[in-house]
Design a protein around this motif. Structure first.
Motif, PDB file in Angstrom:
ATOM      1  N   CYS A  41      88.507  43.843  17.648  1.00 58.22           N
ATOM      2  CA  CYS A  41      87.480  44.650  18.301  1.00 58.22           C
ATOM      3  C   CYS A  41      86.184  43.860  18.406  1.00 58.22           C
ATOM      4  O   CYS A  41      85.887  43.019  17.558  1.00 58.22           O
ATOM      5  N   CYS A  55      90.286  51.188  19.212  1.00 61.53           N
ATOM      6  CA  CYS A  55      89.948  50.644  17.896  1.00 61.53           C
ATOM      7  C   CYS A  55      89.909  51.837  16.943  1.00 61.53           C
ATOM      8  O   CYS A  55      89.191  52.800  17.178  1.00 61.53           O
ATOM      9  N   LYS A  89      83.132  45.116  18.183  1.00 61.31           N
ATOM     10  CA  LYS A  89      82.098  45.626  17.268  1.00 61.31           C
ATOM     11  C   LYS A  89      82.444  45.307  15.804  1.00 61.31           C
ATOM     12  O   LYS A  89      81.649  44.745  15.069  1.00 61.31           O
ATOM     13  N   CYS A  90      83.629  45.715  15.412  1.00 57.83           N
ATOM     14  CA  CYS A  90      84.059  45.433  14.050  1.00 57.83           C
ATOM     15  C   CYS A  90      85.151  44.357  14.098  1.00 57.83           C
ATOM     16  O   CYS A  90      85.513  43.915  15.173  1.00 57.83           O
ATOM     17  N   LYS A 120      88.718  52.050  13.956  1.00 62.26           N
ATOM     18  CA  LYS A 120      87.487  52.170  13.156  1.00 62.26           C
ATOM     19  C   LYS A 120      86.348  52.818  13.941  1.00 62.26           C
ATOM     20  O   LYS A 120      85.730  53.769  13.489  1.00 62.26           O
ATOM     21  N   CYS A 121      86.056  52.249  15.138  1.00 60.93           N
ATOM     22  CA  CYS A 121      84.897  52.779  15.883  1.00 60.93           C
ATOM     23  C   CYS A 121      85.293  53.653  17.073  1.00 60.93           C
ATOM     24  O   CYS A 121      84.440  54.037  17.858  1.00 60.93           O
TER      25      CYS A 121
HETATM   26 ZN   LIG Z   1      85.993  48.520  16.269  1.00 55.19          ZN
END
Ligand SMILES: [Zn+2]
Length: 137
Positions: free
Chosen positions: A112, A88, A114-115, A90-91
């Motif tokens: 994802c 991912c 989480k996001c 982003k994270c």
């Molecule tokens: Zn993510």
């Protein structure tokens, strides 16, 4: 020398197979002799030895055959697995799973956990196992 190791291996297994076939043929002859000698009063115990010889030969030949087949299957297990790395952006979560049909680098996958950003495949590689490094060929 190492270039045709697989050729040599197949040649050896063919040779083993021929020997096993010959042993089978001989043991069938021995059992046939045992059957024909059975009940003859002149040599009352020869047929028993012939029968034992035939049965032991068949057992040995079958054992060799099974051993060589097991060797082939264990060789197949050594082939390296292809792994796919999913990330991912982003994270920066990294996941590694087995390669699936249709995987390619930069392919977008499900969202994802989480996001809500989409995960992408960042790498596809063969997993080299420790056993392979010490392989004699
Ligand atoms: Zn993510």
């Amino acid at each position: 020398m190492s270039t045709n190791s697989s050729q040599t291996a197949s040649r050896i297994s063919t040779f083993v197979f021929m020997v096993v076939l010959a042993v089978y043929a001989l043991s069938i002859v021995a059992i046939g002799l045992a059957v024909s000698l059975y009940g003859s009063s002149e040599q009352p115990f020869v047929w028993i030895w012939m029968l034992i010889l035939g049965l032991v030969s068949i057992t040995l030949a079958t054992y060799v055959l099974l051993q060589s087949r097991r060797h082939v299957t264990s060789m197949k297990l050594v082939t390296p697995q292809v792994m796919t790395t999913i990330e991912c952006r982003k994270c920066a979560i990294k996941n590694v799973r087995e390669f699936q049909r249709g995987d390619y680098v930069y392919k977008e996958l499900e969202k994802c956990q989480k996001c809500d950003d989409k995960q992408i495949i960042t790498a596809i590689y063969k997993e080299v196992k420790e056993k392979e490094k010490t392989y004699p060929f």
